[in-house]
Design a protein around this motif. Structure first.
Motif, PDB file in Angstrom:
ATOM      1  N   VAL A   1    -101.519 -10.219 -21.615  1.00  0.00           N
ATOM      2  CA  VAL A   1    -101.101 -10.735 -20.287  1.00  0.00           C
ATOM      3  C   VAL A   1     -99.985 -11.793 -20.112  1.00  0.00           C
ATOM      4  N   LYS A   2     -99.922 -12.931 -21.010  1.00  0.00           N
ATOM      5  CA  LYS A   2     -99.053 -13.886 -21.066  1.00  0.00           C
ATOM      6  C   LYS A   2     -97.643 -13.383 -21.065  1.00  0.00           C
ATOM      7  N   GLN A   3     -97.426 -12.504 -22.374  1.00  0.00           N
ATOM      8  CA  GLN A   3     -96.161 -12.330 -22.524  1.00  0.00           C
ATOM      9  C   GLN A   3     -95.599 -11.036 -21.418  1.00  0.00           C
ATOM     10  N   ALA A   4     -96.558 -10.416 -20.954  1.00  0.00           N
ATOM     11  CA  ALA A   4     -96.061  -9.288 -19.908  1.00  0.00           C
ATOM     12  C   ALA A   4     -95.530 -10.150 -18.776  1.00  0.00           C
ATOM     13  N   LEU A   5     -96.534 -11.010 -18.248  1.00  0.00           N
ATOM     14  CA  LEU A   5     -96.029 -11.580 -16.974  1.00  0.00           C
ATOM     15  C   LEU A   5     -94.681 -12.418 -17.355  1.00  0.00           C
ATOM     16  N   SER A   6     -94.259 -12.988 -18.197  1.00  0.00           N
ATOM     17  CA  SER A   6     -93.150 -13.677 -18.765  1.00  0.00           C
ATOM     18  C   SER A   6     -92.090 -12.677 -18.518  1.00  0.00           C
ATOM     19  N   ALA A   7     -92.255 -11.435 -19.214  1.00  0.00           N
ATOM     20  CA  ALA A   7     -91.273 -10.347 -19.259  1.00  0.00           C
ATOM     21  C   ALA A   7     -90.985 -10.052 -17.644  1.00  0.00           C
ATOM     22  N   ILE A   8     -92.061  -9.849 -16.822  1.00  0.00           N
ATOM     23  CA  ILE A   8     -92.006  -9.425 -15.416  1.00  0.00           C
ATOM     24  C   ILE A   8     -91.117 -10.560 -14.609  1.00  0.00           C
ATOM     25  N   ARG A   9     -91.251 -11.871 -14.989  1.00  0.00           N
ATOM     26  CA  ARG A   9     -90.647 -12.991 -14.287  1.00  0.00           C
ATOM     27  C   ARG A   9     -89.190 -12.927 -14.817  1.00  0.00           C
ATOM     28  N   GLU A  10     -88.432 -12.227 -15.779  1.00  0.00           N
ATOM     29  CA  GLU A  10     -87.211 -12.259 -16.245  1.00  0.00           C
ATOM     30  C   GLU A  10     -86.653 -11.281 -15.268  1.00  0.00           C
ATOM     31  N   GLY A  11     -87.342 -10.229 -14.562  1.00  0.00           N
ATOM     32  CA  GLY A  11     -86.733  -9.312 -13.660  1.00  0.00           C
ATOM     33  C   GLY A  11     -86.326  -8.052 -14.483  1.00  0.00           C
ATOM     34  N   GLY A  12     -86.086  -6.881 -13.901  1.00  0.00           N
ATOM     35  CA  GLY A  12     -85.846  -5.683 -14.530  1.00  0.00           C
ATOM     36  C   GLY A  12     -87.055  -5.042 -15.195  1.00  0.00           C
ATOM     37  N   VAL A  13     -88.318  -5.456 -15.058  1.00  0.00           N
ATOM     38  CA  VAL A  13     -89.479  -4.650 -15.567  1.00  0.00           C
ATOM     39  C   VAL A  13     -89.960  -3.663 -14.237  1.00  0.00           C
TER      40      VAL A  13
END
Length: 342
Positions: A226-238
């Protein structure tokens, strides 16, 4: 004839109350913004505004642990299946782009064992803490005659939220890159086959394996992404995520793809966890069968725009992930494999 009581019929209300008292600290440890009340009410309350949402869309998921419970019950090592229960729900929520907010569990048994049930719920609380999700309620059902002595069953329910217009998958297209996050082992799928393989091998759960026991290796909890995926989503482009559960890569990757898109997956990039390598070899599974039964070492896949890959990988690595470059989105349909698992 003496007067009957509910306890004499096999249901101990006092034991249920004692369990609630014991697990209250575990549930309280999962508190997060938005939680409005603790255990004990007729329902759990959650304030979406206090959690920071302005125009939220709710997303719900429910799941269980499957026959992995049989191994946990037989070995007495039950805490890990609580983590599994949470992971199977919240890892699905993030594939929709949602942040898990709260969780409820259902624990059913023939006769309540307070220590055992508390270990399970404490495992659930651990899974909630690791995923930023609050344990706000649940149900303990003591049902004599419905379960064999010592058996129990679990179900979990989680609700997440996202701002309107941010749902995933979205904008998946040819050239997007597949990034894989490693699994810890079998996770929580394929255990009917697992138990058959172990039985056919004539082994017990206490058989030695990789410095521990076979049972311990098979009970490794499902990873929480969860936490790592949400962090990646916030970067944009996922643009999409796929939780690799029942059906493996073969059936779960297409769930994240629009019509007209397929993916290529390089199996040489994947390292099989030792327990999966042993299971596949012991059963002499065809590669195609393994790929649609087990996660084969990849528990979550992110589908990312090519120009965002470096930033997304960096965000994932900041959370301790070792990212596997699996392949890309192509025109077509389904999953095309190259290389080999073993």
């Amino acid at each position: 004839m003496s007067k009957l009581t509910y306890a004499a019929a096999g249901v101990d209300i006092d034991a249920g109350n004692a369990l609630v008292d014991r697990i209250k600290p575990a549930a309280k440890s999962t508190n997060r913004s938005g939680v409005m009340a603790g255990l004990g009410g007729f329902g759990g309350l959650f304030d979406l505004k206090a959690a920071g949402y302005t125009d939220p869309v709710l997303v719900a998921a429910t799941d269980g642990v499957g026959t992995k419970l049989r191994i946990a019950i037989d070995t007495g090592h039950v805490a890990g299946v609580g983590v599994d229960l949470v992971a199977m729900c919240v890892n699905d929520l993030i594939c929709q782009g949602a942040e898990p907010l709260f969780f409820l569990d259902y624990f059913a048994t023939g006769k309540l064992n307070i220590d055992e049930a508390a270990q399970v719920v404490e495992g659930i609380a651990e899974g909630c803490r690791l995923s930023g999700c609050a344990l706000i309620g649940g149900e303990t059902a003591e049902m004599p005659g419905m379960y064999h002595d010592g058996d129990f069953d679990l179900a979990g329910f989680s609700v997440g939220a996202m701002e309107r217009g941010t749902a995933l998958p979205a904008n998946v297209g040819v050239g997007n890159v597949l990034l894989g996050l490693k699994s810890s082992g079998v996770h929580s799928n394929g255990y009917s086959l697992v138990r058959r393989i172990v039985a056919d091998a004539g082994l017990g759960w206490d058989a030695p394996f990789e410095g521990g026991t076979l049972g311990e290796a098979l009970l490794a909890p499902t990873r929480l992404y969860v936490k790592q995926a949400l962090s990646a989503i916030r970067e944009g482009g996922v643009n999409a995520l796929a939780h690799i559960t029942g059906g493996g890569l073969t059936e779960n990757l297409p769930r994240a793809l629009p019509e007209g898109c397929g993916v290529t997956v390089n199996l040489d990039a994947i390292t099989l966890p030792a327990i999966l390598d042993w299971l596949i070899g012991q059963a002499d599974l065809d590669e195609a069968e393994a790929l649609k039964t087990f996660n084969c070492g990849v528990g979550m896949v992110l589908i990312v725009e090519e120009g965002a890959v470096d930033a997304v990988v960096a965000a994932l690595e900041d959370h301790g992930e070792e990212v596997v470059h699996l392949g890309e989105v192509i025109a077509g349909e389904g999953v095309t494999y190259s290389g080999s698992l073993r």
